[in-house]
Scaffold this motif. Structure first.
Motif, mmCIF file in Angstrom:
data_model
loop_
_atom_site.group_PDB
_atom_site.id
_atom_site.type_symbol
_atom_site.label_atom_id
_atom_site.label_comp_id
_atom_site.label_asym_id
_atom_site.label_seq_id
_atom_site.Cartn_x
_atom_site.Cartn_y
_atom_site.Cartn_z
ATOM 1 N N LEU A 140 -1.659 -10.160 4.897
ATOM 2 C CA LEU A 140 -1.441 -9.599 3.566
ATOM 3 C C LEU A 140 -0.818 -8.207 3.681
ATOM 4 O O LEU A 140 0.132 -7.875 2.944
ATOM 5 N N SER A 141 -1.331 -7.392 4.603
ATOM 6 C CA SER A 141 -0.781 -6.057 4.820
ATOM 7 C C SER A 141 0.667 -6.126 5.277
ATOM 8 O O SER A 141 1.527 -5.364 4.802
ATOM 9 N N GLU A 142 0.943 -7.043 6.205
ATOM 10 C CA GLU A 142 2.317 -7.196 6.707
ATOM 11 C C GLU A 142 3.258 -7.662 5.600
ATOM 12 O O GLU A 142 4.410 -7.200 5.510
ATOM 13 N N GLN B 109 4.227 -4.788 3.424
ATOM 14 C CA GLN B 109 5.223 -3.920 4.059
ATOM 15 C C GLN B 109 6.640 -4.465 3.902
ATOM 16 O O GLN B 109 7.616 -3.705 3.906
ATOM 17 N N THR B 110 6.758 -5.776 3.759
ATOM 18 C CA THR B 110 8.086 -6.379 3.596
ATOM 19 C C THR B 110 8.482 -6.510 2.126
ATOM 20 O O THR B 110 9.549 -7.042 1.816
ATOM 21 N N GLY B 111 7.609 -6.044 1.214
ATOM 22 C CA GLY B 111 7.948 -6.048 -0.202
ATOM 23 C C GLY B 111 7.479 -7.247 -0.989
ATOM 24 O O GLY B 111 7.863 -7.411 -2.154
ATOM 25 N N ASP B 112 6.637 -8.091 -0.405
ATOM 26 C CA ASP B 112 6.112 -9.247 -1.129
ATOM 27 C C ASP B 112 5.349 -8.763 -2.371
ATOM 28 O O ASP B 112 4.419 -7.973 -2.268
ATOM 29 N N GLU B 113 5.736 -9.239 -3.554
ATOM 30 C CA GLU B 113 5.188 -8.712 -4.805
ATOM 31 C C GLU B 113 3.703 -9.006 -4.963
ATOM 32 O O GLU B 113 2.935 -8.163 -5.443
ATOM 33 N N ILE B 114 3.280 -10.195 -4.578
ATOM 34 C CA ILE B 114 1.856 -10.529 -4.711
ATOM 35 C C ILE B 114 1.030 -9.686 -3.752
ATOM 36 O O ILE B 114 -0.026 -9.149 -4.121
ATOM 37 N N ALA B 115 1.504 -9.540 -2.514
ATOM 38 C CA ALA B 115 0.784 -8.734 -1.539
ATOM 39 C C ALA B 115 0.704 -7.274 -1.990
ATOM 40 O O ALA B 115 -0.351 -6.632 -1.867
ATOM 41 N N LEU B 116 1.796 -6.752 -2.520
ATOM 42 C CA LEU B 116 1.793 -5.377 -3.022
ATOM 43 C C LEU B 116 0.794 -5.223 -4.170
ATOM 44 O O LEU B 116 0.061 -4.229 -4.241
ATOM 45 N N ALA B 117 0.758 -6.208 -5.059
ATOM 46 C CA ALA B 117 -0.188 -6.155 -6.178
ATOM 47 C C ALA B 117 -1.629 -6.217 -5.681
ATOM 48 O O ALA B 117 -2.511 -5.517 -6.206
ATOM 49 N N ALA B 118 -1.878 -7.033 -4.657
ATOM 50 C CA ALA B 118 -3.229 -7.148 -4.103
ATOM 51 C C ALA B 118 -3.679 -5.822 -3.492
ATOM 52 O O ALA B 118 -4.826 -5.387 -3.683
ATOM 53 N N GLY C 267 -0.919 -17.372 -5.798
ATOM 54 C CA GLY C 267 0.135 -18.184 -5.215
ATOM 55 C C GLY C 267 0.623 -17.736 -3.846
ATOM 56 O O GLY C 267 1.539 -18.346 -3.283
ATOM 57 N N TRP C 268 0.002 -16.686 -3.294
ATOM 58 C CA TRP C 268 0.404 -16.234 -1.948
ATOM 59 C C TRP C 268 -0.026 -17.271 -0.925
ATOM 60 O O TRP C 268 -1.069 -17.926 -1.062
ATOM 61 N N GLN C 269 0.744 -17.414 0.162
ATOM 62 C CA GLN C 269 0.533 -18.494 1.121
ATOM 63 C C GLN C 269 -0.194 -18.069 2.406
ATOM 64 O O GLN C 269 -0.427 -18.908 3.267
ATOM 65 N N GLY C 270 -0.516 -16.797 2.577
ATOM 66 C CA GLY C 270 -1.139 -16.346 3.815
ATOM 67 C C GLY C 270 -2.639 -16.595 3.864
ATOM 68 O O GLY C 270 -3.231 -17.151 2.939
ATOM 69 N N LYS C 271 -3.259 -16.122 4.964
ATOM 70 C CA LYS C 271 -4.683 -16.405 5.168
ATOM 71 C C LYS C 271 -5.528 -15.184 5.522
ATOM 72 O O LYS C 271 -6.742 -15.220 5.351
#
Length: 303
Positions: free
Chosen positions: A200-202, A205-214, A191-195
């Motif tokens: 994803l790394s950024e 760094q801001t605490g996005d749960e999906i990005a952290l899990a990835a 469900g993450w919206q980036g590309k």
């Protein structure tokens, strides 16, 4: 002696003239197009060279490769996936130049061994974690090439617990789990919206749960792969470069935790994993070392 270096990546071509055998002060890049791939690469080379007379050329390519025949077959370039005779094509452009060709991981290892973190280290592993995952091996002070030139292809070490299909046709390769492209693909499925891997790394760094899990997922798989490589190769240092490797603690902390969990033999516990200090064009620098060494007879990368 004037040396040209070419890096064939998963998503971009990069090229530049090599100065002093070790520096590529100006790097030019172009996206790999979905078709007419050689035309894009050819145009880049001609733009970089201009009227300069080229003595030697080093080519580093994403794999698989076959250095015996001069053929590259990168998994992420569909038009070349069945094989493209890159050495013959470049030789036609520059008929008097000496050409040497290697997988990008071997070029990375050469660069690290000459000017980077593996300088003076007799046994080491160099990795790139970017759109894909590659690697090169230094053993007893020399780059290991293998039978076809694909030695060090750590991206296709199978990691436990990950049933993820890989572009190579296998299942559970660390590249299919931990590369930038693979991590973005997984995050989007959640469900993450980036590309991009950078986004994803950024986000991590801001605490996005999906990005952290990835990134936790990617780091864990990387640590597992490095532990396996350490047991097989008995190396002093693993140095990691590439854009996605610059994701910081969200990637590196789980990577180190997985390494600590799986690398339990005394000699593997001594392995140090450190970031690359080469900030720009490590594969190009290695391709330049390859070409310069071949021209002088100092390096012969052929299996």
């Amino acid at each position: 002696m004037t040396v040209l270096a070419l890096d064939i990546g998963a998503t971009k071509f990069a090229a530049g003239l090599v100065h002093n055998g070790l520096e590529v002060p100006e790097v030019r890049r172009v996206d790999v197009p979905p078709e007419n791939v050689w035309a894009a690469c050819r145009g880049l080379l001609l733009e970089v060279v201009g009227d300069t007379a080229i003595t030697a050329i080093g080519i580093g390519s994403a794999g698989p490769v076959d250095v015996r025949t001069g053929v590259t077959a990168p998994l992420n370039i569909p038009e070349w996936k069945s094989g493209f005779a890159i050495v013959a094509a470049v030789q036609e452009l520059f008929p008097t130049a000496a050409i040497r060709f290697a997988i990008d991981g071997a070029c990375l290892a050469l660069a690290e061994h000459h000017v980077g973190a593996l300088r003076g280290i007799p046994n080491g592993l160099a990795m790139t974690v970017s759109s894909g995952i590659g690697g090169g091996i230094i053993a007893d002070g020399r780059v290991v090439m293998g039978r076809t030139g694909n030695a060090g292809h750590i991206g296709h070490i199978v990691v436990p617990g990950w049933d993820v299909p890989c572009l190579c046709g296998g299942v559970g390769c660390v590249e299919a789990v931990a590369s930038g492209m693979s991590s973005v693909r997984w995050a989007v499925q959640q469900g993450w919206q980036g590309k991009t891997g950078l986004q994803l790394s950024e986000a991590a760094q801001t605490g996005d749960e999906i990005a952290l899990a990835a990134l936790h997922r990617a780091g864990t798989a990387l640590g597992q792969a490095i532990a396996s490589a350490a047991a097989l190769l008995d190396v002093d240092i693993c140095v990691i470069g590439g854009g996605f490797a610059q994701s910081g603690e969200p990637l590196w902390k789980p990577m180190q935790a997985a390494l600590d969990k799986h690398a339990r033999l005394d000699f593997t516990r001594e392995l140090r994993v450190i970031p690359s200090r080469i900030s720009n064009g490590a594969t190009l620098v290695g391709a330049g070392v390859l070409a310069a060494g071949a021209a002088t007879g100092e390096i012969d990368p052929r299996p």
